[in-house]
Each structure stands twice: as structure tokens, then as C-alpha cells.
Motif scaffolding. Sequence first.
Motif, PDB file in Angstrom:
ATOM      1  N   THR A 156       7.052  11.899   1.607  1.00 38.68           N
ATOM      2  CA  THR A 156       5.641  12.219   1.848  1.00 38.68           C
ATOM      3  C   THR A 156       4.714  11.018   1.718  1.00 38.68           C
ATOM      4  N   VAL A 157       5.246   9.898   1.240  1.00 42.54           N
ATOM      5  CA  VAL A 157       4.423   8.712   1.036  1.00 42.54           C
ATOM      6  C   VAL A 157       4.899   7.589   1.946  1.00 42.54           C
ATOM      7  N   LEU A 158       3.948   6.954   2.626  1.00 41.07           N
ATOM      8  CA  LEU A 158       4.232   5.814   3.496  1.00 41.07           C
ATOM      9  C   LEU A 158       3.964   4.524   2.733  1.00 41.07           C
ATOM     10  N   VAL A 159       4.950   3.647   2.692  1.00 40.15           N
ATOM     11  CA  VAL A 159       4.818   2.355   2.013  1.00 40.15           C
ATOM     12  C   VAL A 159       4.611   1.278   3.068  1.00 40.15           C
ATOM     13  N   ILE A 160       3.465   0.591   2.984  1.00 43.09           N
ATOM     14  CA  ILE A 160       3.130  -0.484   3.919  1.00 43.09           C
ATOM     15  C   ILE A 160       3.121  -1.795   3.134  1.00 43.09           C
ATOM     16  N   LEU A 208       0.843  -1.188   0.000  1.00 39.95           N
ATOM     17  CA  LEU A 208       0.000   0.000   0.000  1.00 39.95           C
ATOM     18  C   LEU A 208       0.883   1.244   0.000  1.00 39.95           C
ATOM     19  N   HIS A 209       0.525   2.240  -0.812  1.00 36.87           N
ATOM     20  CA  HIS A 209       1.189   3.546  -0.809  1.00 36.87           C
ATOM     21  C   HIS A 209       0.185   4.552  -0.269  1.00 36.87           C
ATOM     22  N   VAL A 210       0.496   5.152   0.873  1.00 32.74           N
ATOM     23  CA  VAL A 210      -0.436   6.031   1.575  1.00 32.74           C
ATOM     24  C   VAL A 210       0.197   7.406   1.750  1.00 32.74           C
ATOM     25  N   ASP A 211      -0.587   8.462   1.483  1.00 37.10           N
ATOM     26  CA  ASP A 211      -0.127   9.826   1.701  1.00 37.10           C
ATOM     27  C   ASP A 211       0.015  10.073   3.201  1.00 37.10           C
ATOM     28  N   ARG A 212       1.224  10.443   3.640  1.00 39.37           N
ATOM     29  CA  ARG A 212       1.478  10.631   5.065  1.00 39.37           C
ATOM     30  C   ARG A 212       0.625  11.756   5.654  1.00 39.37           C
ATOM     31  N   ALA A 213       0.379  12.790   4.880  1.00 38.86           N
ATOM     32  CA  ALA A 213      -0.329  13.952   5.421  1.00 38.86           C
ATOM     33  C   ALA A 213      -1.827  13.729   5.518  1.00 38.86           C
ATOM     34  N   THR A 214      -2.433  13.139   4.497  1.00 45.29           N
ATOM     35  CA  THR A 214      -3.892  13.000   4.458  1.00 45.29           C
ATOM     36  C   THR A 214      -4.391  11.599   4.761  1.00 45.29           C
TER      37      THR A 214
END
Length: 466
Positions: free
Chosen positions: A422-426, A47-53
Motif C-alpha cells: 500500500t506504500v510507494l517508495v520513491i 519518500l514514502h507515499v500512500d498509494r491510495a491517497t
Amino acid sequence: MPTTHPNPHAIAGMITRLNDPHYSRWAAQLRATGGCRQPIHMRGRVLHVDRATGRLLHSYTTAAEPDGVLRLPCKTRRTSRCPACAEVYRADTYQLIRAGLVGGKGVPASVTAHPCLFVTLTAPSFGAVHTRREQNGKTLPCHARRDAETCPHGRVMSCTARHGADESCLGEPLCPDCYDYTGSVLFNALAPQLWKYVTDALRRRVAKTAGLTLRELREQVTISFAKVAEYQRRGVVHFHAVVRLDGPDGPTSLPPAWATAEMLTHAVQHAAQAVTVTIPATDDEPARVLRWGRQLDIREIAMDGELSDQAVAGYIAKYATKAAECVGTLDRRINPLDDLEAFNLRDHPRRLIAECMRLGELDELADLRLAQWAHMLGFRGHFSTRSRHYSTTMGSIRDERRDFARTEEIATGRLPLFDEDTVLVIASWEYAGKGFSVGDALLVSALTGIPLAAPPDFGGDTDEPA
């Protein structure tokens, strides 16, 4: 000759795969592995998730893949197991070795001015073996002796045959009962230690020649090397090494004027002859002193000479993907409880393996782990090694290839372009198997012409990995 028919379960599995609506994706996965013979099956998601939003930017899951798994190359270095992955390893090794000779991969081109040698360290003799000898393009008799002695076991220690290059008897002893199998196995086990002693003795010799202490030597010279182990057909290893003299900062700095190829040659000769490893006596074995063989080949590597950078890099890279297959042993670990007669081995490799098992039971030699490395005939070291300052690393070369693949996936839209800050990789992955089902193995073999191993039990789920 009797005709071998494929198992009905394998044929059914192959037909099922061909009719699968996801066949194209399955074939694409196989192409992505580069033709790996034993691909690794992984199950999971990313999953690639926007850290801010907290917004989900991109997701991938293997649930939609054929059989619910992603197939990845096994990345073995052994040609006997997977030629495709071994070729990648060979190419990487070639680039690593050549970068230390002509520059590149972070090494300056000025490294070509550094004194550099190609050194071959051989094993001592453990008994007369069948060999192929040539002179001026003519094949000579193996062991022609006019007054050949008869050994205590009644064998005449002579062979007048002119052996071909592929004869199976090459490397096998003229008298197996006279051959020192114990010494052969112990030499293999302690060859990495002998190599370490050589590198230590080499530094001491260079320092002594220059009239320096070891600490002072480090302030002026760095001795860099890369080496690979090669099996001879008789079942013992010898080492090929590139040895280079650098300045105190490694390949980025020139060595002092006194650090010449001639001085390095004399230092290598002294180090190879001086080092030994002593094995204390046990209740079953006498004490032994192991050393390198008398044959020592040292040649200077020169860009405009007979021994070029490409020749050396290619030679070392070739042997980085091989093991003891030329001896006729196995390429997988052997259980001490296994019956060696069931492996259909020739007498010479079988005796070497049996000697590993016997010595492995001695408490005094437990640290050598000979039983665990019986399939390698006692050798338990790394086949390809390098000093810290020689050139780049295998990890760096693989990172470059991974970054290239990622850039290509972003360019084709298969991955989103994002900023890692800025992107969190899970990611969540788990191992799900290896190899091919019996049906897939039959299909891949038909497509490529390469026979693949399949599980012995042809029943059950045809998607079970081999």
C-alpha cells in the motif's frame, strides 16, 4: 628520526569538524559504518507515499546531514583496504561455509551425514625459493644441500639459514634469473580454468566409478563445493575447497549408499592429476602445459574428528578477505605506463608484475587480461565461490542483516511501519565521493589510532572526500 607534523590545512579541517554543530551526527554516521576506513558518500532522498491517497507518510533527505551526504560502509572484502568491512565479509563467509557443513541458513542439519572432504590444490614449482621448514617444533635449514649445484648465473642453489616466520625473503627465489616468472603468471591466470576442469573431471570420475552416465549421476548424486583462493608467498595461488556429496535434490536429500568419502577421495585424486591446460606457442613464448602441483591434501571433515566444521569454516573465511599482500604487491590496479620503480616494491613482486605487463602485450594472450590484473600477479578469478546447492548465498545473508536493521529502525521510530503493498517508495540517490577529507582523516586517526590515507593536495575545500 625526523618528526612529521600534520599539515596546517588538516589541523584546520579537524578543528572545524570538532566545532561543527552537526558533529554528533557526523560521529553517528561513522559509527553506523562500523568503522569503515573509506566510507562511500551518497546524496539523495527517499519518500514514502500512500498509494491510495497520495499522502506523504515519511521523507528523508541528505540535505540535513553533515556535508549534505550520507556515509555508508564500502563493503570491501580486502583487509588491506578496510579491516572493518573485511571482517563483516569474513563473518558472512564463515556462516556460508559452516551452514554447508552443519546446517542452518536453510540447510537441514542432516547434511552432517553427507560425505564431505577438505581439499587443498597447490601450484607446481617454478623454481627454488626461500622457505621456512619445521619438524617436531624445530626450525630446519631453508635449502641445505651438501653438493649444491651452481646455476648458470653463478649462484649456489643452497641456503642454510633457519628463517623466521616474518622474514621478507620467504617466497623469494634463490636465483631470480632462473625463476620461471612466465609460468608463475600464466598459472595464476589459468588457475580458475584448472579448477573448472577439476569439477568437471570429478563428476565424470564419480559417474564412471558408479557405472553411471552423467545424466544418470545427476538423478542420484549432486556434487557440491565451496572454495577459496590463497596466495603463497612466492606469488602463486592455491585453492582450498570443501567438496560434499548430496542426493539428487542437494543438501536436503541423502546420497546413495555407494557415495562414500573414500570413493570421493579417489575421485578427487584422479581429477586433480588428470586435468591440464595447454597454452599454444607464440612468436615469443613456447607452448606450455599447466597442471596442479604434486602436493595434494585431502582430509575428511567430521564433526567428531580432528578436522571440525568450525576449523574448516574459519580457515576458508580467513583467506576470503586476503589477496596478494603477503607477496608484497599492490592492492590496486597498476597503469601499464606507471614506473614500477616508483612503487618501492621488492625485486620478486616487481618482476612478477613486469612479467604480467610484458605478456599482456601479446595478442595471443589478450584474453587473459594480464596487464589489468598485474597487481594480482595474473590471477583474475573470484577468490571465494560456491556451487549452486552448497548452502545459502552471500546475498541472502546480507538481506537478513538489512531486514534486521530495518526492523530495529521501525521499532525505534526512525522508520514508519507500513505495508509494502500500500506504500510507494520513491528513492533518488547519486554518488558523491568516498573516504575522508584531510581534516576528517586526521580526526578519525586521532580518535581510533588508525592512520588513514588522505588526498595528496592539502589545499582547497577541506570537505572534499579523499
